[in-house]
Design a protein around this motif. Structure first.
Motif: not given
Length: 499
Positions: A31, A99, A134, A138-139, A145-146
């Motif tokens: 993140g 993120p 959330r 998102a993942a 996520s990054r």
């Protein structure tokens, strides 16, 4: 530090100071961006200007935008938002999705973490929120996520609204008597075929997309046509230096495979054609302009690799005189020796940056050559300056060829624009590095290598809320050497305190 982290892994969301740059470890992006890309002088920021002044140390960031990752680290993900017409951004500060934005109104809006302004989410990007607020996806989305990711851009981010082509490298060789006497020309022409085998390739490519071209110069410019359809390479001479132009485009820039048909012959012809001329004078600026104009005419970013031996004293733009004066050393006037003698060097450097052209300078001086002037173009464009004083091919030739091969092999990005955005209350004020700035925010860099680093100093405009985190986002718009226009993002997070 090595005892704590060596041969282990470190997660970017870990609070506190990251491991030292000298520590070899795996970094996992969760993140926040990797410290390989962005480091801060403080990881706990003072919340007021007065407190920052008491510390009496600069609040700064070192940015290495295209630093190499370890083989065991996850490469940057590439995100395609062209269906949205471009990247999703805050409507006020233009920060990019990351993120740390907060989605509200069931996912129909997001609140920017830099300026706290709400922005509508396009229907194509909508996704429901879970019970924690959330996004459910998102993942699965690197941009959510990054801390670092890449984006493919649309033509809105390209010059003339057209996608660029693959880069090209133009070798511009000084063929004066001094260059032959030192053996520089012979060393270069006899090894260039082996050097060109090191041209960088995109992952998965068997052949390099980079094109090559050759120019030689003394008091004239000589362009070489390597069109494989010709029986042998041909040369075109340009004697008038007052207004440089490119006499040919087709056949001048060719792929390495196309060049093989005539490359060996050309490298044999160059010493034969110019070795007997024994011209002592040379120019410099017109040779750079010729390389830049050739790349511009082909609509390609790239490099002009200059191999230069003498002070450019020939009657031409950028003509220089001997100005080294030991009496000025350790006096107030010494600074005048460290700036270009002619403003045309700054002007040509800016023209190169506008065209996305970097100038790498390999110098082989046996006497005064005025690096402060000729080196200005490389400094502004983000190029290399490599100096071999009192060069002799039998002594220094192997080192020169190894240096050139290593430099050619480095993967680069071109025509880059870098900007840092910050939380309200602080802003970037000072910038240091090899780049050009035409406004107060954007750093324009013709070429970036994995070793390129710039620094940015920030200062307070207002008091920061010590209950919240401060966010910093770096965006880099660039063209890859294969011709793809991309944006690269880094996000760094720091904690504020009043101490």
């Amino acid at each position: 530090d090595k005892e704590q982290y060596e041969n282990k892994h470190w997660v970017t969301t870990t609070p506190g100071v990251p491991p030292l740059v000298s520590t070899d470890l795996q970094i996992i992006d969760m993140g926040n961006c990797s410290p390989r890309f962005l480091r801060s002088s403080f990881y706990t920021l003072p919340s007021t200007k007065d407190l920052a002044n008491q510390i009496n140390m600069p609040l700064s960031f070192a940015i290495q935008p295209v630093a190499m990752l370890r083989p065991d680290e996850t490469p940057l993900a590439t995100v395609d938002m062209t269906v949205l017409g471009g990247p999703l951004r805050c409507r006020r500060c233009k920060a990019y999705i990351n993120p740390y934005v907060k989605f509200i109104d069931g996912g129909r809006k997001f609140v920017c973490n830099l300026c706290n302004i709400e922005t509508d989410v396009p229907p194509e990007y909508f996704c429901n929120l879970d019970h924690t607020g959330r996004r459910a996806d998102a993942a699965e989305r690197p941009e959510l996520s990054r801390g670092s990711y890449e984006l493919l851009t649309t033509t809105d981010y390209c010059k003339n609204s057209t996608f660029p082509q693959a880069a090209a490298y133009i070798f511009v060789i000084d063929v004066t008597f001094a260059s032959f006497q030192s053996g520089m020309v012979q060393a270069l022409t006899s090894n260039i075929s082996a050097v060109l085998k090191n041209l960088p390739r995109e992952q998965g490519q068997e052949k390099s997309p980079i094109r090559v071209g050759f120019i030689t110069y003394n008091t004239q410019l000589h362009f070489y046509n390597l069109n494989p359809a010709l029986a042998q390479p041909s040369m075109m001479v340009q004697p008038d230096m007052s207004e440089v132009f490119v006499p040919l485009v087709d056949g001048f820039l060719v792929t390495l495979e196309e060049a093989q048909a005539h490359l060996k012959t050309l490298m044999e012809i160059i010493p034969q054609l110019h070795g007997a001329e024994k011209k002592g004078e040379s120019m410099f600026v017109p040779a750079v302009q010729a390389g830049c104009a050739a790349l511009k005419a082909a609509n390609r970013p790239g490099k002009v690799l200059m191999f230069h031996s003498t002070l450019p004293t020939a009657p031409a733009p950028g003509q220089l005189k001997m100005r080294e004066d030991k009496k000025l050393l350790n006096t107030e006037k010494e600074a005048t020796l460290l700036v270009p003698a002619d403003p045309i060097y700054e002007k040509v450097a800016r023209e190169c940056v506008d065209a996305g052209v970097a100038v790498d300078l390999f110098l082989f001086p046996h006497s005064y050559v005025d690096v402060a002037s000729v080196g200005k173009i490389s400094t502004v464009t983000g190029g290399l300056i490599q100096r071999y004083p009192m060069f002799r091919a039998d002594v220094d030739g192997e080192r020169f060829i190894q240096d050139l091969a290593m430099h050619i092999a480095q993967p680069c990005v071109f025509d880059a624009v870098l900007r840092m955005r910050t939380t309200e209350g602080i802003r970037p004020v000072e910038f240091c590095g090899s780049f050009m700035m035409q406004n107060s925010t954007d750093m324009e860099i013709a070429c970036l290598t994995p070793d390129t680093c710039v620094t940015v100093e920030i200062k307070h405009d207002d008091k920061l809320n010590e209950d919240y985190l401060a966010y910093f986002q770096v965006a880099l718009l660039y063209t890859s050497f294969s011709g793809q226009k991309r944006k690269k993002y880094r996000l760094r997070l720091c904690v504020d305190t009043t101490a």
